[in-house]
Design an enzyme around this catalytic site. Structure first.
Site, short mmCIF file in Angstrom:
data_model
loop_
_atom_site.label_atom_id
_atom_site.label_comp_id
_atom_site.label_asym_id
_atom_site.label_seq_id
_atom_site.Cartn_x
_atom_site.Cartn_y
_atom_site.Cartn_z
N CYS A 232 -12.47 20.46 66.97
CA CYS A 232 -12.77 20.26 65.55
C CYS A 232 -13.84 19.18 65.46
CB CYS A 232 -11.51 19.89 64.77
SG CYS A 232 -10.73 18.35 65.30
N ARG B 244 -19.88 24.34 58.76
CA ARG B 244 -20.14 23.40 59.86
C ARG B 244 -20.25 24.14 61.19
NH1 ARG B 244 -15.69 18.84 59.57
NH2 ARG B 244 -16.89 18.01 61.34
#
Length: 324
Positions: free
Chosen positions: A283, A223
Site C-alpha cells: 500500500c 494512485r
C-alpha cells in the site's frame, strides 16, 4: 509360630484398603485443586462488539486476560491526534498502541516494524503478556487495527483479534466508554520476529522476475494507475510491475464492518487473486496492506506477507521499476 505359618489375613486387608485409597485419588473425573488459571480460549480473528462486551463483563484475573488496544492511526495531512482522541473516548480498560512510536525509529520510513526486543519492551509497558488475548480496534472500523494485528503476528503472537466495526460501531450501539489516559500495570512480553510474513524491498524486487508471489496493492485505483497524486510529497505515481489492485475500502460495508467471507472471496477473485498462490500485500506505508492481509486470512489464505516499506520505500528509490 514360624513366620511362614503366621496368619496373613489382616495384613492383606490393610494393604487392600491402602491400594483402594490410592486408586480413588487417581480415579478419572475426580476434582483436582486449581493451580494456575486456564488460558482464555482464543476467539476467531475477527470478533464482534457483542463478544468483546461479554468478555469485559467477566472478571479479568489470572495469567490469561483479554487486553484491549486502540490502534488508531491517521494520515499526517489530516492533522488528527489519535492519542488525544483515545483520551477523549476509548473502550473501558483499553491501552493506546502508538503505531508511529512502536516502530523502528532508525529509518526515515514511517512506522516500520521495530526489533523484537523493542517491541517486547514497549508492549510490556502497555500491560500485555504472552498469555494475554489481545483485541485491537480503531476509530474508523478496521483500518490501522489490522496493522496492529499483523504486527503482533509478525512478532510471534497469534493470540490477537480485530474488533469488527471498531470504536465507531461500539459507540453507535451505546456501549460504555472511558476517558483519560490508560491505567495499566507493566507486564513481561517476549517477542520473536516471524520473517515469513514480512517482505522487504529486495525480496519484492526479486519477485518481479520470479513472479513467485502475487503482489496485491491496497491503494486507490487512481494512485495505482498514477493518475492521482501521492499523499506523500516527492513520490512517483504508478505501481510495482506485475502487481494487482484491490483498494482496501472495497472490503468494507457502510457501517465499517468487513464483508462476509463470501463477499471477501468475491472481492479478491474480481481483483485477479489466485487463491492457490502466495500473496504479498502492499500500500502506501504498510497500514492498509494489512487490511488485505487480514481479509485473506479470514477466508483461509495462509501464504500471505506484507511489504513493510510499501510504496513509500519503493517509489522513494530512484532505481526501482514503476508501471503506470
Amino acid at each position: 509360630m514360624s513366620k511362614r505359618s503366621r496368619p496373613r489375613g489382616p495384613v492383606k486387608a490393610a494393604r487392600k484398603i491402602k491400594r483402594s485409597a490410592r486408586a480413588a485419588k487417581r480415579r478419572p473425573g475426580r476434582a483436582k485443586p486449581p493451580t494456575r488459571s486456564a488460558r482464555i480460549e482464543a476467539p476467531p480473528t475477527l470478533v464482534s462488539t457483542e463478544w468483546l462486551a461479554a468478555q469485559l463483563a467477566r472478571p479479568q484475573s489470572g495469567r490469561s486476560r483479554v487486553r484491549v488496544l486502540d490502534g488508531t492511526w491517521h494520515m499526517p495531512q489530516l492533522e488528527r491526534d489519535p492519542r488525544r482522541e483515545f483520551e477523549e473516548a476509548h473502550i473501558p480498560g483499553a491501552a493506546f498502541f502508538d503505531v508511529d512510536a512502536i516502530a523502528d525509529r532508525t529509518t526515515p520510513l514511517p512506522h516500520m516494524l521495530p526489533g523484537a526486543a523493542q517491541f517486547g519492551r514497549q508492549v510490556g509497558e502497555l500491560g500485555i503478556s504472552n498469555d494475554d488475548l489481545v483485541v485491537v480496534y480503531d476509530v474508523r472500523g478496521v483500518v490501522s487495527a489490522a496493522r496492529v494485528w499483523w504486527t503482533f503476528r509478525a512478532m510471534g503472537h497469534d493470540r490477537v483479534a480485530v474488533l469488527d466495526g471498531g470504536l465507531r460501531k461500539w459507540k453507535a450501539e451505546g456501549r460504555m466508554v472511558e476517558t483519560g489516559p490508560a491505567k495499566v500495570a507493566p507486564a513481561r512480553f517476549r517477542a520473536r520476529l516471524r520473517r515469513g510474513i514480512v517482505r522487504n524491498l529486495e525480496q519484492v524486487r526479486r519477485n518481479i522476475g520470479t513472479r513467485r508471489e502475487q503482489v496485491l496493492d491496497a491503494r486507490s485505483r487512481g494512485r495505482f494507475a498514477g493518475t492521482e497524486p501521492e499523499p506523500r510529497a516527492g513520490l512517483r505515481g504508478g505501481h510495482i510491475p506485475g502487481s494487482l489492485n484491490l483498494p482496501y475500502d472495497a472490503l468494507y460495508q457502510p457501517d465499517g464492518t468487513l464483508l462476509s467471507p463470501d463477499g471477501l472471496r468475491e472481492a479478491f477473485t474480481v481483483s485477479g487473486v489466485d487463491p492457490e498462490r502466495p500473496v504479498a500485500t502492499t500500500c502506501g506505508s504498510g497500514i492498509t496492506a494489512s487490511v488485505l492481509a487480514l481479509g485473506l486470512h479470514l477466508i483461509g489464505h495462509r501464504k500471505v506477507a506484507v511489504y513493510d516499506g510499501s510504496w513509500t520505500e519503493w517509489a522513494g528509490h530512484p532505481d526501482t521499476p514503476v508501471e503506470p
